[in-house]
Design a protein around this motif. Structure first.
Motif, PDB file in Angstrom:
ATOM      1  N   CYS A 129       0.839  -1.193   0.000  1.00 34.97           N
ATOM      2  CA  CYS A 129       0.000   0.000   0.000  1.00 34.97           C
ATOM      3  C   CYS A 129       0.877   1.248   0.000  1.00 34.97           C
ATOM      4  O   CYS A 129       1.987   1.234   0.538  1.00 34.97           O
ATOM      5  N   PRO A 130       0.366   2.332  -0.587  1.00 34.62           N
ATOM      6  CA  PRO A 130       1.126   3.580  -0.564  1.00 34.62           C
ATOM      7  C   PRO A 130       1.235   4.100   0.868  1.00 34.62           C
ATOM      8  O   PRO A 130       0.446   3.720   1.738  1.00 34.62           O
ATOM      9  N   PRO A 131       2.174   4.992   1.121  1.00 35.37           N
ATOM     10  CA  PRO A 131       2.318   5.540   2.469  1.00 35.37           C
ATOM     11  C   PRO A 131       1.066   6.320   2.880  1.00 35.37           C
ATOM     12  O   PRO A 131       0.322   6.805   2.025  1.00 35.37           O
ATOM     13  N   PRO A 132       0.830   6.445   4.195  1.00 39.23           N
ATOM     14  CA  PRO A 132      -0.386   7.119   4.674  1.00 39.23           C
ATOM     15  C   PRO A 132      -0.539   8.558   4.196  1.00 39.23           C
ATOM     16  O   PRO A 132      -1.644   9.056   4.106  1.00 39.23           O
ATOM     17  N   ASP A 133       0.551   9.232   3.869  1.00 39.86           N
ATOM     18  CA  ASP A 133       0.455  10.626   3.431  1.00 39.86           C
ATOM     19  C   ASP A 133       0.363  10.775   1.914  1.00 39.86           C
ATOM     20  O   ASP A 133       0.359  11.880   1.393  1.00 39.86           O
ATOM     21  N   ALA A 134       0.256   9.659   1.186  1.00 39.55           N
ATOM     22  CA  ALA A 134       0.134   9.716  -0.274  1.00 39.55           C
ATOM     23  C   ALA A 134      -1.207  10.327  -0.658  1.00 39.55           C
ATOM     24  O   ALA A 134      -2.214  10.147   0.040  1.00 39.55           O
ATOM     25  N   GLU A 135      -1.220  11.045  -1.768  1.00 43.00           N
ATOM     26  CA  GLU A 135      -2.442  11.694  -2.243  1.00 43.00           C
ATOM     27  C   GLU A 135      -3.468  10.688  -2.762  1.00 43.00           C
ATOM     28  O   GLU A 135      -4.659  10.880  -2.619  1.00 43.00           O
ATOM     29  N   ASP A 136      -3.014   9.633  -3.433  1.00 44.00           N
ATOM     30  CA  ASP A 136      -3.909   8.667  -4.068  1.00 44.00           C
ATOM     31  C   ASP A 136      -3.473   7.245  -3.753  1.00 44.00           C
ATOM     32  O   ASP A 136      -2.359   7.004  -3.313  1.00 44.00           O
ATOM     33  N   GLY A 137      -4.380   6.298  -4.028  1.00 41.79           N
ATOM     34  CA  GLY A 137      -4.000   4.895  -4.005  1.00 41.79           C
ATOM     35  C   GLY A 137      -4.286   4.131  -2.733  1.00 41.79           C
ATOM     36  O   GLY A 137      -4.063   2.931  -2.674  1.00 41.79           O
ATOM     37  N   ARG A 138      -4.774   4.797  -1.710  1.00 37.60           N
ATOM     38  CA  ARG A 138      -5.005   4.094  -0.445  1.00 37.60           C
ATOM     39  C   ARG A 138      -6.364   3.404  -0.393  1.00 37.60           C
ATOM     40  O   ARG A 138      -6.562   2.485   0.380  1.00 37.60           O
ATOM     41  N   GLY A 139      -7.309   3.822  -1.222  1.00 38.84           N
ATOM     42  CA  GLY A 139      -8.666   3.279  -1.166  1.00 38.84           C
ATOM     43  C   GLY A 139      -8.739   1.791  -1.438  1.00 38.84           C
ATOM     44  O   GLY A 139      -9.420   1.050  -0.722  1.00 38.84           O
ATOM     45  N   LEU A 140      -8.048   1.320  -2.476  1.00 31.41           N
ATOM     46  CA  LEU A 140      -8.083  -0.103  -2.800  1.00 31.41           C
ATOM     47  C   LEU A 140      -7.436  -0.923  -1.695  1.00 31.41           C
ATOM     48  O   LEU A 140      -7.906  -2.016  -1.369  1.00 31.41           O
ATOM     49  N   CYS A 141      -6.365  -0.395  -1.108  1.00 28.97           N
ATOM     50  CA  CYS A 141      -5.728  -1.104   0.017  1.00 28.97           C
ATOM     51  C   CYS A 141      -6.668  -1.161   1.215  1.00 28.97           C
ATOM     52  O   CYS A 141      -6.731  -2.181   1.906  1.00 28.97           O
ATOM     53  N   LEU A 142      -7.394  -0.093   1.446  1.00 23.95           N
ATOM     54  CA  LEU A 142      -8.349  -0.071   2.556  1.00 23.95           C
ATOM     55  C   LEU A 142      -9.439  -1.124   2.346  1.00 23.95           C
ATOM     56  O   LEU A 142      -9.809  -1.844   3.280  1.00 23.95           O
ATOM     57  N   ILE A 143      -9.947  -1.242   1.129  1.00 31.86           N
ATOM     58  CA  ILE A 143     -10.942  -2.271   0.825  1.00 31.86           C
ATOM     59  C   ILE A 143     -10.374  -3.647   1.141  1.00 31.86           C
ATOM     60  O   ILE A 143     -11.032  -4.481   1.763  1.00 31.86           O
ATOM     61  N   GLU A 144      -9.129  -3.896   0.723  1.00 34.83           N
ATOM     62  CA  GLU A 144      -8.493  -5.194   0.983  1.00 34.83           C
ATOM     63  C   GLU A 144      -8.356  -5.467   2.476  1.00 34.83           C
ATOM     64  O   GLU A 144      -8.485  -6.610   2.913  1.00 34.83           O
ATOM     65  N   GLN A 145      -8.129  -4.438   3.273  1.00 39.39           N
ATOM     66  CA  GLN A 145      -7.967  -4.623   4.707  1.00 39.39           C
ATOM     67  C   GLN A 145      -9.289  -4.821   5.439  1.00 39.39           C
ATOM     68  O   GLN A 145      -9.333  -5.482   6.468  1.00 39.39           O
ATOM     69  N   LEU A 146     -10.373  -4.271   4.904  1.00 41.47           N
ATOM     70  CA  LEU A 146     -11.670  -4.335   5.574  1.00 41.47           C
ATOM     71  C   LEU A 146     -12.506  -5.549   5.190  1.00 41.47           C
ATOM     72  O   LEU A 146     -13.397  -5.951   5.926  1.00 41.47           O
ATOM     73  N   ALA A 147     -12.242  -6.124   4.031  1.00 40.23           N
ATOM     74  CA  ALA A 147     -13.039  -7.253   3.542  1.00 40.23           C
ATOM     75  C   ALA A 147     -12.263  -8.552   3.693  1.00 40.23           C
ATOM     76  O   ALA A 147     -11.040  -8.546   3.867  1.00 40.23           O
ATOM     77  N   ASP A 148     -12.981  -9.675   3.642  1.00 38.05           N
ATOM     78  CA  ASP A 148     -12.341 -10.985   3.730  1.00 38.05           C
ATOM     79  C   ASP A 148     -11.759 -11.429   2.390  1.00 38.05           C
ATOM     80  O   ASP A 148     -10.691 -12.033   2.340  1.00 38.05           O
ATOM     81  N   HIS A 149     -12.462 -11.172   1.301  1.00 46.16           N
ATOM     82  CA  HIS A 149     -12.013 -11.542  -0.051  1.00 46.16           C
ATOM     83  C   HIS A 149     -12.297 -10.359  -0.962  1.00 46.16           C
ATOM     84  O   HIS A 149     -13.383  -9.777  -0.898  1.00 46.16           O
ATOM     85  N   VAL A 150     -11.343 -10.028  -1.828  1.00 50.54           N
ATOM     86  CA  VAL A 150     -11.482  -8.885  -2.726  1.00 50.54           C
ATOM     87  C   VAL A 150     -11.039  -9.297  -4.122  1.00 50.54           C
ATOM     88  O   VAL A 150     -10.073 -10.048  -4.274  1.00 50.54           O
ATOM     89  N   HIS A 151     -11.753  -8.794  -5.129  1.00 40.34           N
ATOM     90  CA  HIS A 151     -11.349  -9.019  -6.517  1.00 40.34           C
ATOM     91  C   HIS A 151     -11.472  -7.699  -7.266  1.00 40.34           C
ATOM     92  O   HIS A 151     -12.520  -7.045  -7.226  1.00 40.34           O
TER      93      HIS A 151
END
Length: 179
Positions: A129-151
């Motif tokens: 995942c991008p660093p916490p202060d990155a402008e973009d790119g954290r949303g998909l990582c957040l989905i992966e962390q909150l859900a059990d399975h992601v595609h």
């Protein structure tokens, strides 16, 4: 118990909280544990925000469904510029959510360079995942962390599809609890 619904939304910022509230209301009514509901609602918000931002041309441009006298065609809403589709299934002990848009889709994944791979590791493993202060790119990582399975995938033609699921937990007073 099964609950299924689908929303066909314009790519406008106001659609994101609408989808989130719809999901939260469904989960509350069904008796899903509030922590699970919250995790799924945040993941849904991220997927919807991505569809709004990246899901196609200008929201009002070339939207044939908005012409007067036309009947909505739900099966095409994710392929119409300016729209995206959210579908949720609560089935048994699992909730599955899918967000589909009409944008360019996800770029093809290329293997990690050999220097970035773990010895004997998968060259197509998830990227960090991008660093916490990155402008973009954290949303998909957040989905992966909150859900059990992601595609994350692409639809034939054009458009991205984000689908994720999570095992449900129920409140003790749930009226619709799985038996």
């Amino acid at each position: 118990m099964s609950i299924w619904w689908s929303l066909h939304l314009r790519r406008e910022a106001a659609s994101v909280p609408l989808a989130r509230r719809f999901l939260l209301g469904t989960m509350e009514t069904a008796g899903v544990d509030p922590d699970i509901s919250f995790d799924l609602s945040v993941a849904l918000s991220e997927a919807c925000a991505n569809a709004v931002e990246h899901g196609g041309g200008h929201p009002a441009a070339a939207d044939p469904e908005s012409a007067q006298g036309r009947e909505e065609r739900p099966d095409r809403s994710a392929t119409v510029p300016g729209r995206y589709r959210v579908t949720a299934y609560l089935d048994g002990e699992r909730c599955r959510i899918e967000v589909a848009d009409s944008g360019p889709g996800f770029p093809a994944r290329s293997p990690l360079p050999a220097s970035a791979q773990q010895p004997g590791g998968d060259p197509y493993a998830p990227r960090p995942c991008p660093p916490p202060d990155a402008e973009d790119g954290r949303g998909l990582c957040l989905i992966e962390q909150l859900a059990d399975h992601v595609h994350f995938g692409n639809r034939p033609g054009s458009g991205a599809v984000v689908s994720f699921d999570k095992i449900l937990k129920w409140r003790k007073d749930a009226l619709l609890m799985v038996s």
